[in-house]
Structures are given as structure tokens and as C-alpha cells.
Design a protein around this motif. Structure first.
Motif, PDB file in Angstrom:
ATOM      1  N   VAL A 245       0.840  -1.195   0.000  1.00  0.00           N
ATOM      2  CA  VAL A 245       0.000   0.000   0.000  1.00  0.00           C
ATOM      3  C   VAL A 245       0.882   1.254   0.000  1.00  0.00           C
ATOM      4  N   ASN A 246       2.103   1.127   0.532  1.00  0.00           N
ATOM      5  CA  ASN A 246       3.032   2.259   0.516  1.00  0.00           C
ATOM      6  C   ASN A 246       3.353   2.703  -0.907  1.00  0.00           C
ATOM      7  N   LEU A 247       3.245   1.788  -1.842  1.00  0.00           N
ATOM      8  CA  LEU A 247       3.490   2.127  -3.241  1.00  0.00           C
ATOM      9  C   LEU A 247       2.445   3.137  -3.727  1.00  0.00           C
ATOM     10  N   LEU A 248       1.199   2.946  -3.305  1.00  0.00           N
ATOM     11  CA  LEU A 248       0.139   3.890  -3.647  1.00  0.00           C
ATOM     12  C   LEU A 248       0.364   5.223  -2.945  1.00  0.00           C
ATOM     13  N   ARG A 249       0.812   5.143  -1.681  1.00  0.00           N
ATOM     14  CA  ARG A 249       1.083   6.391  -0.948  1.00  0.00           C
ATOM     15  C   ARG A 249       2.211   7.164  -1.621  1.00  0.00           C
ATOM     16  N   ALA A 250       3.223   6.450  -2.059  1.00  0.00           N
ATOM     17  CA  ALA A 250       4.360   7.102  -2.728  1.00  0.00           C
ATOM     18  C   ALA A 250       3.905   7.801  -4.004  1.00  0.00           C
ATOM     19  N   GLY A 251       3.013   7.148  -4.756  1.00  0.00           N
ATOM     20  CA  GLY A 251       2.496   7.768  -5.976  1.00  0.00           C
ATOM     21  C   GLY A 251       1.681   9.002  -5.666  1.00  0.00           C
ATOM     22  N   ASN A 252       0.841   8.932  -4.628  1.00  0.00           N
ATOM     23  CA  ASN A 252       0.032  10.066  -4.196  1.00  0.00           C
ATOM     24  C   ASN A 252       0.928  11.236  -3.803  1.00  0.00           C
ATOM     25  N   GLU A 253       1.930  10.963  -2.988  1.00  0.00           N
ATOM     26  CA  GLU A 253       2.809  12.022  -2.478  1.00  0.00           C
ATOM     27  C   GLU A 253       3.643  12.636  -3.602  1.00  0.00           C
ATOM     28  N   THR A 254       4.124  11.789  -4.505  1.00  0.00           N
ATOM     29  CA  THR A 254       4.935  12.294  -5.615  1.00  0.00           C
ATOM     30  C   THR A 254       4.117  13.207  -6.518  1.00  0.00           C
ATOM     31  N   PHE A 255       2.889  12.795  -6.817  1.00  0.00           N
ATOM     32  CA  PHE A 255       2.054  13.620  -7.696  1.00  0.00           C
ATOM     33  C   PHE A 255       1.688  14.940  -7.022  1.00  0.00           C
ATOM     34  N   ALA A 256       1.494  14.910  -5.697  1.00  0.00           N
ATOM     35  CA  ALA A 256       1.235  16.150  -4.963  1.00  0.00           C
ATOM     36  C   ALA A 256       2.435  17.087  -5.084  1.00  0.00           C
TER      37      ALA A 256
END
Length: 557
Positions: free
Chosen positions: A272-283
């Protein structure tokens, strides 16, 4: 409808009152304020934003960003200098655009390795953080010829290190917000501390120009998507105001480095951290960061070659697919983000002045402030008000690897509460059953909730048959002899079976009931032997610990 009719068709302009009326109807009696979200920053997030944005702020943000797009700054993770160089070159071939080194776990560099690194430093920007002044990697800056030093650009964050002459593009003094972010800071606190740090450095410098030439800011980006976008945008407006306070009308552009936060990362469900990383990077991208580092999803326990590749590819895919790097302020013009940016600017400036009035960053009681914020974050996670998928909700009942990796700074994370609990009680889980009564539709919502609640503590539970009477349930309990049972049914059924269950249940079985009931009724049941209740909004950590304390000696399943 023909194309001509479509061209001539018009729609009545809707206004906010019409929208609000429909929204209130959809709430079915709940107050309209239910749609407003309160944040730790003291900002209310409203359900709809319809007012035009402040175009002056958008203009400032664009002025304070030098170029479109961002630099992909993939951290090279290695055990030794030779491996570092090999992996660095391979990552550059595959899309990385810079040299990123974290000195948390320093390496020993020999002369030949430093020479190889020196040649790369003149070709690619470098970003080095958590560097001790005695780290051998710093000797590389003595090896580069004086006439080539103006080619070296980037950031070296090292206290008490004297920069050799000639490195005019190297920034060495700044506000790295990583530590306070992971100590619990909200967006307003991070922004205020960045300004307070700038104030301290500017005061100690010979001139504002000298200070600004060496200054940088690095923000950790969390999963609060829109808040993090607004945070980066707000800094550029605040920086303009900060420079103006020093009577600098033409504020110099300061590079904003962004790194994905691990505050919301968890060891319990690392993918799930992979999804969090994508969210944070796009932000970070939409917020206008100049340099972005994305952490691998398994950074807490030790990254692999594949996880490092995934983290690099997050940025490559965002760049190629979104095209947002082609504009200076991708989020500009969004009423919601513009309003959020304005409120962050206002609240931050207030806190910044409070810090300055307390004697600056060294005089302000920052630790006390962070402790309050951390306590609130932990409360929100423990109660389920905030979800951390795979940790406090939708937890998987599998064996988990909870080791620590020493290549990243140790930080306190809200998920750590659940990780510690799971590790402590991994081999002493109570045998647990969910007692169901009536038809499936009557008990399934509560049974699903209870199963999910218990799974956050690693507790396996099985459902009983759907009983029609309390006596059936008592007979079944006599046969199964579990350590712990939770009654799940609708309110009416629960009240009809509880007395019989409490009076006749087999000795040694801890009994709880799912749902929120009248306090007097619960108190009466407790007099008869009920242990407690499980309900939405309850402190999960406290409840789980209570279950284990009362079920000591339970069998592991």
C-alpha cells in the motif's frame, strides 16, 4: 436532439444555494456541517468552492519558480561506495537525473571512488542530506579542479562543513523539514519553521544575497494530497513576503526539494506504501517542487532492486503521462487549492510571528507544539477517524516482517502503534469467535466490522452459526470453548439474548458485545459479567490491549 438544437440550448445558471439545498436533502437529516472537515492546521475544508481565486498569488508562484518541470532525484541505495557508483550510473541510464546520497549510514570512500564521483558531480546535480562533517564523501569537493567547480550544482546539507571556494551553485544552508515533519508537524508548522530558519540564517549572514544564494528548503510530502500541493505553493508566496520584509522587492528564487514522507508508511502492508508514494509524488509535482525524491515502498525494512525501480518509474510515468511538467503552476486556478493556499499563508505568517516573538526558532517551544500534534494524529489513527489502509483498516491476517533497515533516519510513525502491538502479541492471540444471531442481513454489518477491528491487532476470528436463541449459542460455546466471544446482532436481538448468555456462558470465556448501547444498560450487563463493547470510533489500541490482558494464556491459532 439535433446539433442545431444543442447549439441553441441553454441551461439555467445554478447558484450555491441551489446546490446546498440538494446537498442537505441528500444528508437525510444530518447537519450540513457534517460535510466540513477540520484539519490539524486549523483550516476547515468545505464541500464546495465556487469563489474566484486570487490571481495575484498565482502570479507570485509563477515568478518564484525558475523553470517548468522538476528534476528526478532518485536516491542511490547501496552498502558500499563501489556499489553506489555502479547503481548510480545504472539509475541515470534508466531515467534518474541526479546524484542523491543519504549519510544516515555513511560509507567509506577511497581515492579512486571519489575521483569517479567527482567526474559525475560536474555532469549531474547532487543532493546530499544528513551528512556529518566527518563523512569521507565530502573529500570529493577537494578533488574537483577549481576551474570546474562552477559546474557543480545542488545541495549539501552538512552542519559545520566549510565549503571549498568556487562552488557558486552549491547550496549548503537551508531548512530541511524532514525531522519536524516526522515528529508530527502539520503544514502550517513546517512552513513557519522554514521561515523562522531562514530568519535565523539571514540574520547571521553578511547580506541577504549571500544568505539566499546558499539557502534551500526540503519538504517531506505526506498523503494529504491537496494540503501538500497547497503547502508547496504557499511557501513561494511566503518567501516573497519574507524577502520583502528585508526590503528585497525582487526576491531570489529558492529551489524547493520534495521527498516522499514515510510518516504514513507502514510495515504491516508495505505494498500500500506504493500507492502512498504515488500520491505524495504527484502532490509534489502539482505543488511545483523543483527536485523530487520518491522513497521505495519497502524503505522501512530494506529496499530491493525492484522496489527502487518502481519508485523511480513513478516519476517517469507521471512526467510522460500527465504532461504537468510543461506548465509552471499546474494547480493554479483551482478554487479549492487557491483558497487552501491562501489560508495556509495566513495561518503560517501568524505562527511565524509567534515564533519570532518567542526569540526565534531557538526560543520557541517547538517540541511541546509537536507533541500536541503527534498526540492528535495518534488519536485520529487509533479511533479510525483517519484511515491507514492495511494498518488500522483492512488489515491482512498474515505473518509480517517488522525488521528495521538502518539506511534511513529512524522516525516515529503513527502506524508504529499497530506494528508494536502486532509484534508483541504475534504468538499469543486468543481463540476468538463472533456469535451471530438472526438473519444474515441483521448481523453481517456488525460482524464484518468486528472482524476488521480485530484483524488490525492480528486477531483471527471465526463466525458462529446464525443462532435463533441464546441457549443454542450457550451449547455451541460449551462445545467450542473459545477464549473470547463477541455478540453480533441487531439491537433488539442483542437485548433479548444478553441476560441468558451472561448467566449461562461457560466459565473462562471473555464476552463482549458489538455496538453502542445505553450506558445504564451496558453497566447492568457488566455487573452480570460482560467485559465490554466494540464500536466504531473506539480507541483500537486500548481495546486490543485490554483484550489481551484479559485473555492471557489464550491459544495461538
Amino acid at each position: 436532439m439535433t446539433i442545431e438544437k444543442m447549439k441553441n440550448t441553454s441551461f439555467e445558471k445554478a447558484d450555491f444555494d441551489q446546490w446546498k439545498s440538494l446537498a442537505v436533502d441528500s444528508l437525510k437529516g444530518k447537519p450540513f456541517t457534517k460535510l466540513t472537515t477540520n484539519t490539524l492546521e486549523g483550516i476547515d475544508i468545505h464541500p464546495l468552492y465556487y469563489e474566484s481565486c486570487n490571481h495575484q498569488n498565482t502570479s507570485i508562484i509563477q515568478q518564484m519558480k525558475e523553470e517548468r518541470g522538476w528534476i528526478i532525484a532518485q536516491q542511490t541505495i547501496a552498502d558500499d561506495a563501489t556499489s553506489f557508483l555502479e547503481l548510480l550510473k545504472a539509475s541515470i541510464e534508466r531515467g534518474n537525473e541526479s546524484i542523491v546520497y543519504d549519510g544516515t549510514n555513511p560509507m567509506n570512500w577511497n581515492e579512486d571512488e571519489l575521483k569517479q564521483l567527482a567526474s559525475l558531480l560536474t555532469e549531474y546535480p547532487s543532493y546530499m542530506f544528513n551528512i556529518d562533517s566527518g563523512d569521507s564523501i565530502l573529500r570529493v569537493f577537494d578533488l574537483i579542479r577549481v576551474e570546474s567547480r562552477d559546474k557543480v550544482a545542488g545541495i549539501v546539507a552538512s552542519n559545520n562543513w566549510a565549503v571549498p571556494e568556487g562552488y557558486i551553485k552549491l547550496r549548503t544552508r537551508g531548512a530541511d523539514l524532514w525531522d519536524i515533519h516526522h515528529a508530527g508537524a502539520d503544514a502550517v508548522t513546517e512552513l513557519a519553521v522554514s521561515l523562522a530558519t531562514a530568519s535565523k540564517l539571514a540574520t547571521a549572514s553578511n547580506s541577504f544575497a549571500d544568505f539566499a544564494a546558499a539557502f534551500f528548503v526540503r519538504f517531506a510530502i505526506d498523503t494529504h494530497f491537496f494540503m501538500e500541493i497547497a503547502k508547496l505553493r504557499a511557501f513561494r508566496i511566503l518567501w516573497k513576503a519574507f524577502a520583502k520584509a528585508y526590503k528585497i522587492d525582487d526576491a531570489p528564487v529558492i529551489p524547493l526539494a520534495a521527498v516522499t514522507s514515510i510518516r504514513s508508511y507502514s510495515k504491516l502492508d508495505p505494498y500500500v506504501n506504493l500507492l502512498r508514494a504515488g500520491n505524495e509524488t504527484f502532490a509534489a509535482v502539482l505543488g511545483g517542487a523543483d527536485i523530487i525524491t520518491t522513497h521505495p515502498h519497502d524503505i522501512l525494512t530494506g529496499p530491493s532492486a525492484s522496489s527502487i525501480r518502481y519508485s523511480r518509474n513513478i516519476q517517469l510515468v507521471l512526467r510522460e503521462e500527465s504532461h504537468v511538467g510543461k506548465v509552471l503552476d499546474p494547480a493554479g486556478g483551482s478554487y479549492f487549492i487557491e483558497k487552501l493556499t491562501e489560508e495556509l499563508v495566513r495561518n503560517t505568517w501568524t505562527l511565524f510571528l509567534e515564533i519570532e516573538n518567542a526569540g526565534g526558532i531557538d526560543g520557541f517551544l517547538l517540541d511541546d507544539h509537536l507533541l500536541k500534534l503527534t498526540a492528535e494524529r495518534n488519536r485520529e489513527l487509533a479511533s479510525g477517524k483517519k484511515s491507514l489502509v492495511g494498518t488500522n483498516t483492512y488489515a491482512e491476517l498474515i505473518e509480517v516482517e517488522l525488521k528495521d533497515w538502518n539506511g534511513i533516519k529512524k522516525t516515529e510513525r503513527p502506524a508504529g502503534m499497530f506494528e508494536s502491538y502486532r509484534q508483541k502479541f504475534a504468538t499469543s492471540q486468543p481463540e476468538t469467535v463472533i456469535l451471530t444471531f438472526g438473519q444474515l442481513k441483521d448481523f453481517k454489518p456488525r460482524a464484518d466490522f468486528v472482524a476488521g477491528f480485530l484483524s488490525t491487532g492480528g486477531i483471527h476470528s471465526k463466525w458462529s452459526p446464525a443462532f435463533t436463541s441464546a441457549n443454542e449459542a450457550v451449547a455451541w460455546l460449551e462445545k467450542e470453548k473459545p477464549d473470547y466471544a463477541i455478540v453480533c446482532a441487531n439491537d433488539e436481538t442483542v437485548q433479548s439474548v444478553m441476560q441468558t448468555l451472561l448467566n449461562n456462558r461457560p466459565a473462562g470465556i471473555m464476552l463482549d458485545v458489538a455496538g453502542k448501547f445505553n450506558d445504564l444498560l451496558v453497566a447492568a450487563w457488566k455487573e452480570e459479567g460482560l467485559t465490554g463493547t466494540i464500536y466504531n470510533g473506539q480507541d483500537k489500541i486500548a481495546k486490543l490491549q485490554s483484550i489481551h490482558e484479559l485473555c492471557k494464556g489464550g491459544r495461538h491459532k
